[in-house]
Design an enzyme around this catalytic site. Structure first.
Site, PDB file in Angstrom:
ATOM      1  N   VAL A   1      42.502  37.522  31.116  1.00 15.00           N
ATOM      2  CA  VAL A   1      42.388  36.631  30.050  1.00 15.00           C
ATOM      3  C   VAL A   1      40.847  36.682  29.693  1.00 15.00           C
ATOM      4  CG1 VAL A   1      42.481  34.126  29.519  1.00 15.00           C
ATOM      5  CG2 VAL A   1      44.146  35.132  31.216  1.00 15.00           C
TER       6      VAL A   1
ATOM      7  N   GLN B   1      40.911  44.177  44.264  1.00 19.41           N
ATOM      8  CA  GLN B   1      41.412  42.979  45.188  1.00 19.41           C
ATOM      9  C   GLN B   1      42.976  43.033  45.169  1.00 19.41           C
ATOM     10  OE1 GLN B   1      39.953  38.881  45.410  1.00 19.41           O
ATOM     11  NE2 GLN B   1      41.578  38.321  43.789  1.00 19.41           N
TER      12      GLN B   1
ATOM     13  N   HIS C   1      42.263  31.148  35.461  1.00 18.99           N
ATOM     14  CA  HIS C   1      43.218  30.744  36.781  1.00 18.99           C
ATOM     15  C   HIS C   1      44.283  29.961  36.224  1.00 18.99           C
ATOM     16  CE1 HIS C   1      38.947  30.576  38.034  1.00 18.99           C
ATOM     17  NE2 HIS C   1      39.302  31.293  39.182  1.00 18.99           N
TER      18      HIS C   1
END
Ligand code: AMP
Length: 283
Positions: free
Chosen positions: A176, A153, A37
């Site tokens: 990541v 998504q 994030h």
């Protein structure tokens, strides 16, 4: 860094920023922030003048028997992590404001929502498309940042942005990973120590696919079999699906054509924890 909880307050702030000529980036998340994030927030920081991180565990994208209630939450930790990564605002709405009594409107991106994850999680992308459309209407961004970790998504949101004429640029950040290859995920905290040791086999199987698909004449069905054997022989993971598909249309590929970008994706359950991962390959 400012925390905003009300929808009206967020809209008012975004209107003001737009009047000041600021370029706004939004980073939609369900919180319990990790380095994945934070990489999105840093990418947003580079692409815009103002970064809004949204933190909302969206009930509409969870099935009735999924982990909505036990999904990990840490709003205070998220606020400080988002701030340190360069977010200017954290938007933390209440469920009852996002979906008040009488709520009736959902966005359905047809076909693309029904394959892969959509087959195993009916209604999931209806929930995703709906919350993303709502967050776009609330934060009024010029740019929205998503992770390649959730490849389908990205495809669904890209289609929605085109179809509903949202004037928003999408930025997609590569997945990541931990040093051993496991993709960072808020759900990794559910893994037992032995499951955590086994889970990097997912990435190893994706790298195997990348190598095999580069060989002339490679057949997706053979590659899927090899990936499946690797996962089953070296872990307790139960495979929901392994797919070799066109990265844009999500159609399953039966042979490899040069020039197509291929999405190799999978979902594997370790006990009650379901992990997804993917890799893009351009043979
Ligand atoms: P989530 O909180 O799981 O809904 O994820 C919020 C955003 O972060 C989505 O765009 C995800 O694709 C992205 N994301 C989650 N994990 C990773 C990761 N390991 N690498 C890159 N992006 C990620």
């Amino acid at each position: 860094m400012e925390v905003i909880r009300s929808i009206g307050g967020m809209q008012h702030t975004s209107d003001r920023l737009r009047c000041e000529g600021k370029r706004i980036a939004v980073v939609p998340t369900m919180g319990y922030l990790h380095e994945g994030h934070l990489t999105l927030i840093r990418a947003a920081r580079k692409a815009a003048d103002v970064v809004i991180t949204t933190v909302f565990v969206n009930p509409a994208q969870f099935g009735p028997h999924e982990d909505f209630e036990r999904y990990p939450r840490n709003p205070e930790g998220d606020i400080s992590l988002a701030s340190n990564a360069g977010s200017d605002f954290v938007f933390l709405p209440d469920r009852s404001d996002v979906y008040p009594e009488g709520y009736r409107t959902y966005v359905n991106v047809e076909t693309l929502s029904e394959v892969l994850e959509g087959k195993f999680r009916p209604g999931h992308f209806r929930g995703v498309a709906t919350i993303v459309a709502k967050l776009f209407a609330i934060t009024k961004p010029h740019v929205a940042v998503f992770g390649q970790k959730d490849a389908q998504q990205v495809v669904v949101v890209r289609r929605m942005v085109q179809d509903l004429n949202f004037d928003i640029e999408l930025i997609v950040v590569p997945t990541v990973r931990e040093a051993d290859g496991l993709a960072l995920s808020s759900r990794n905290v559910y893994l037992s120590p032995s499951q955590r040791t086994e889970a990097p086999v997912l990435y190893r199987s994706l790298l195997l696919a990348e190598r095999r698909l580069a060989e002339p004449g490679a057949l997706p069905s053979d590659v899927i079999k090899e990936m499946s054997s690797l996962i089953s022989n070296t872990s307790s993971g139960v495979i929901d699906y392994i797919s070799v598909a066109d990265a844009n249309t999500l159609e399953e590929l039966h042979r490899i054509e040069k020039g197509r970008t291929i999405l190799v994706s999978l979902a594997v359950r370790f006990g009650t924890t379901r992990l997804i991962d993917n890799i893009l390959v351009s043979p």
